[in-house]
Motif scaffolding. Structure first.
Motif, PDB file in Angstrom:
ATOM      1  N   VAL A   1       0.571  -2.034  13.266  1.00 36.42           N
ATOM      2  CA  VAL A   1       1.529  -1.721  14.744  1.00 36.42           C
ATOM      3  C   VAL A   1       0.259  -1.650  15.949  1.00 36.42           C
ATOM      4  O   VAL A   1       0.575  -1.832  17.694  1.00 36.42           O
ATOM      5  CB  VAL A   1       2.616  -1.285  14.835  1.00 36.42           C
ATOM      6  CG1 VAL A   1       3.258  -1.838  16.280  1.00 36.42           C
ATOM      7  CG2 VAL A   1       3.454  -2.532  13.687  1.00 36.42           C
ATOM      8  N   THR A   2       0.219  -0.825  15.925  1.00 34.31           N
ATOM      9  CA  THR A   2      -0.697   0.763  16.522  1.00 34.31           C
ATOM     10  C   THR A   2      -2.296   0.572  17.157  1.00 34.31           C
ATOM     11  O   THR A   2      -3.130   1.209  17.701  1.00 34.31           O
ATOM     12  CB  THR A   2       0.070   1.945  17.392  1.00 34.31           C
ATOM     13  OG1 THR A   2      -0.708   2.850  15.585  1.00 34.31           O
ATOM     14  CG2 THR A   2       1.215   2.099  16.975  1.00 34.31           C
ATOM     15  N   ASP A   3      -2.987  -0.311  16.274  1.00 32.84           N
ATOM     16  CA  ASP A   3      -4.392   0.214  15.970  1.00 32.84           C
ATOM     17  C   ASP A   3      -5.112   0.856  15.648  1.00 32.84           C
ATOM     18  O   ASP A   3      -6.492   1.466  16.189  1.00 32.84           O
ATOM     19  CB  ASP A   3      -5.068  -0.471  17.505  1.00 32.84           C
ATOM     20  CG  ASP A   3      -4.681  -1.889  18.010  1.00 32.84           C
ATOM     21  OD1 ASP A   3      -4.348  -2.947  16.581  1.00 32.84           O
ATOM     22  OD2 ASP A   3      -4.562  -2.209  19.023  1.00 32.84           O
ATOM     23  N   GLY A   4      -4.159   2.223  14.641  1.00 31.41           N
ATOM     24  CA  GLY A   4      -4.423   3.407  14.471  1.00 31.41           C
ATOM     25  C   GLY A   4      -4.461   4.169  15.590  1.00 31.41           C
ATOM     26  O   GLY A   4      -5.114   5.162  15.264  1.00 31.41           O
ATOM     27  N   ARG A   5      -4.246   3.897  16.803  1.00 34.38           N
ATOM     28  CA  ARG A   5      -4.032   5.194  17.804  1.00 34.38           C
ATOM     29  C   ARG A   5      -2.867   6.285  18.053  1.00 34.38           C
ATOM     30  O   ARG A   5      -3.245   7.098  18.655  1.00 34.38           O
ATOM     31  CB  ARG A   5      -3.810   3.918  18.853  1.00 34.38           C
ATOM     32  CG  ARG A   5      -5.403   3.327  19.308  1.00 34.38           C
ATOM     33  CD  ARG A   5      -5.021   2.586  20.909  1.00 34.38           C
ATOM     34  NE  ARG A   5      -4.687   1.221  20.407  1.00 34.38           N
ATOM     35  CZ  ARG A   5      -3.740   0.782  21.576  1.00 34.38           C
ATOM     36  NH1 ARG A   5      -4.410   1.082  23.056  1.00 34.38           N
ATOM     37  NH2 ARG A   5      -3.315   0.139  21.896  1.00 34.38           N
ATOM     38  N   ALA A   6      -1.786   5.662  17.454  1.00 32.68           N
ATOM     39  CA  ALA A   6      -0.980   6.812  16.915  1.00 32.68           C
ATOM     40  C   ALA A   6      -1.051   7.690  16.592  1.00 32.68           C
ATOM     41  O   ALA A   6      -1.445   7.702  15.692  1.00 32.68           O
ATOM     42  CB  ALA A   6       0.323   6.021  16.890  1.00 32.68           C
ATOM     43  N   GLU A   7      -0.532   9.143  17.230  1.00 29.95           N
ATOM     44  CA  GLU A   7      -0.589  10.443  16.150  1.00 29.95           C
ATOM     45  C   GLU A   7       0.782   9.658  15.052  1.00 29.95           C
ATOM     46  O   GLU A   7       1.615   9.863  15.289  1.00 29.95           O
ATOM     47  CB  GLU A   7      -0.165  11.637  16.896  1.00 29.95           C
ATOM     48  CG  GLU A   7      -0.789  12.670  15.955  1.00 29.95           C
ATOM     49  CD  GLU A   7       0.053  13.592  16.568  1.00 29.95           C
ATOM     50  OE1 GLU A   7      -0.514  14.858  16.745  1.00 29.95           O
ATOM     51  OE2 GLU A   7       0.896  13.840  18.036  1.00 29.95           O
ATOM     52  N   VAL A   8      -0.395  10.928  13.859  1.00 29.93           N
ATOM     53  CA  VAL A   8       1.545  10.914  12.723  1.00 29.93           C
ATOM     54  C   VAL A   8       1.391  11.916  12.424  1.00 29.93           C
ATOM     55  O   VAL A   8       0.338  12.400  11.687  1.00 29.93           O
ATOM     56  CB  VAL A   8       1.014   9.189  12.082  1.00 29.93           C
ATOM     57  CG1 VAL A   8       1.988   9.543  10.897  1.00 29.93           C
ATOM     58  CG2 VAL A   8       1.053   7.990  12.651  1.00 29.93           C
ATOM     59  N   VAL A   9       2.690  12.608  12.758  1.00 28.33           N
ATOM     60  CA  VAL A   9       2.696  13.561  11.854  1.00 28.33           C
ATOM     61  C   VAL A   9       4.647  13.797  10.380  1.00 28.33           C
ATOM     62  O   VAL A   9       4.810  13.165  10.983  1.00 28.33           O
ATOM     63  CB  VAL A   9       2.994  14.884  13.070  1.00 28.33           C
ATOM     64  CG1 VAL A   9       3.407  15.789  11.935  1.00 28.33           C
ATOM     65  CG2 VAL A   9       2.376  15.016  13.651  1.00 28.33           C
ATOM     66  N   CYS A  10       3.755  13.886   9.848  1.00 30.91           N
ATOM     67  CA  CYS A  10       4.722  14.026   8.462  1.00 30.91           C
ATOM     68  C   CYS A  10       5.496  15.841   8.275  1.00 30.91           C
ATOM     69  O   CYS A  10       3.958  16.547   7.784  1.00 30.91           O
ATOM     70  CB  CYS A  10       4.248  12.851   7.271  1.00 30.91           C
ATOM     71  SG  CYS A  10       4.193  11.647   7.311  1.00 30.91           S
ATOM     72  N   VAL A  11       5.844  16.335   8.223  1.00 25.51           N
ATOM     73  CA  VAL A  11       6.947  17.242   7.717  1.00 25.51           C
ATOM     74  C   VAL A  11       7.455  17.203   6.612  1.00 25.51           C
ATOM     75  O   VAL A  11       8.408  16.771   6.088  1.00 25.51           O
ATOM     76  CB  VAL A  11       7.681  18.024   8.394  1.00 25.51           C
ATOM     77  CG1 VAL A  11       7.962  19.644   8.033  1.00 25.51           C
ATOM     78  CG2 VAL A  11       7.070  18.755   9.995  1.00 25.51           C
ATOM     79  N   ASP A  12       6.455  17.907   5.645  1.00 26.67           N
ATOM     80  CA  ASP A  12       6.777  17.384   4.086  1.00 26.67           C
ATOM     81  C   ASP A  12       7.382  18.459   3.074  1.00 26.67           C
ATOM     82  O   ASP A  12       6.767  20.137   3.012  1.00 26.67           O
ATOM     83  CB  ASP A  12       5.213  16.987   2.982  1.00 26.67           C
ATOM     84  CG  ASP A  12       5.702  16.355   1.894  1.00 26.67           C
ATOM     85  OD1 ASP A  12       6.117  15.138   1.904  1.00 26.67           O
ATOM     86  OD2 ASP A  12       5.333  16.866   0.901  1.00 26.67           O
TER      87      ASP A  12
END
Length: 243
Positions: free
Chosen positions: A49-60
Motif C-alpha cells: 500500500v505504501t510502496d515500501g516507503r513507510a517505516e514499520v516498527v514492531c515491539v516484540d
C-alpha cells in the motif's frame, strides 16, 4: 482541561495542518506477540500500500518466529519481555521516527488498504484518525466482544460529553506532536486512552469507518478480565480529563 490548554492544542493543530504528508512521513507501529500466522501478511500489505516507503516498527515479546519474520519483511524489531498490550504499543509509539504514526494490530484484522485514507485525513487537518470498526457492523468480531465495545463507547461518550463509536480500535493515525504532548498511563486500556485524552484536550479527531476481518491465530486477551481492565481505564481517564 483549561481554556489555555485548549487554545494551545488548536494552534498546534492549525500549524500542523499546513503541512502535506506523504508515506515518507509515515511510521506504522505495533506490539507483536506470537503472531507468526499473520505478521507476514500484515507487513506485506503495508509494503504494497505504501510502496515500501513507510517505516514499520514492531515491539516484540514473542517466543515464536514473529520477530524473525518481521525482520525479513523489513520491519525494525525491538525486543522486550512481555508486559502487556499498552507497554508494547507505548514503546512502539516512542520508537517511531516520523511525523505521522499509525498504530495497528499484527493479527490481520485491520485493513492496511485504508492507510491512504488515514493519511489524507491527517492532511485535511485532523490530529487523530480513529478506525471505527463498529460502523460496518464488525461481523467478524465475536458477539460478546462487539457488545462490550459498544458499551465501552457509550461509557466514554458519557464521560467525555461527546459521542464516540469505537474506543478500543487498534488502528489509528496520530500527528507526532499529539503523542509527545500527552502522558499516557494505561496498559490494557491504552487503546481507549489514546482516543479519549486527545478528544478531551481539544485536538481534532475523526472516526473513520473501516472493515474488520476475522483474526489469524489465537487471541491473547481474555474477554472478561481484559474487558474489566478496559472499563476501569475508561472510567479513570474520563474522570481525570473531566475533573
Amino acid at each position: 482541561m483549561s481554556e489555555t490548554e485548549v487554545e494551545a492544542a488548536e494552534v498546534e493543530s492549525a500549524t500542523a495542518a499546513s503541512e502535506e504528508y506523504t508515506f515518507e512521513d509515515l511510521s506504522v507501529v505495533m506490539g507483536t506477540y506470537n503472531e507468526e500466522a499473520a505478521i507476514a501478511t500484515v507487513l506485506s500489505d503495508i509494503e504494497r500500500v505504501t510502496d515500501g516507503r513507510a517505516e514499520v516498527v514492531c515491539v516484540d515479546g514473542s517466543d515464536d518466529r514473529t520477530p524473525e519474520i518481521a525482520e525479513e519483511h523489513g520491519a525494525r524489531v525491538i525486543r522486550q519481555e512481555p508486559q502487556g498490550y499498552g507497554v508494547a504499543v507505548h514503546a512502539a509509539l516512542r520508537a517511531a521516527s516520523r511525523d505521522v504514526i499509525v498504530t495497528t494490530d499484527c493479527d490481520d484484522t485491520y485493513p492496511m488498504d485504508a492507510l491512504p485514507e488515514f493519511l489524507e485525513s491527517i492532511n485535511e487537518g485532523y490530529d487523530v484518525v480513529s478506525g471505527d470498526r463498529i460502523y460496518h457492523g464488525a461481523d467478524a468480531m465475536p458477539a460478546f466482544n462487539r457488545l462490550g465495545n459498544v458499551a465501552f463507547a457509550l461509557g466514554a461518550s458519557v464521560l467525555l460529553g461527546e459521542r464516540v463509536h469505537d474506543t478500543t480500535t487498534g488502528m489509528r493515525a496520530y500527528r507526532r506532536e499529539v503523542i509527545e504532548a500527552i502522558e499516557w498511563t494505561e496498559n490494557t486500556g491504552l487503546s481507549a486512552e489514546l482516543l479519549m485524552r486527545p478528544l478531551a484536550r481539544g485536538y481534532r479527531v475523526r472516526e473513520h469507518p473501516i472493515d474488520y476481518a476475522e483474526r489469524a491465530g489465537e487471541t491473547k486477551l481474555d474477554p472478561l478480565t481484559g474487558g474489566a481492565e478496559i472499563a476501569k481505564s475508561i472510567l479513570k481517564v474520563g474522570l481525570e480529563e473531566r475533573f
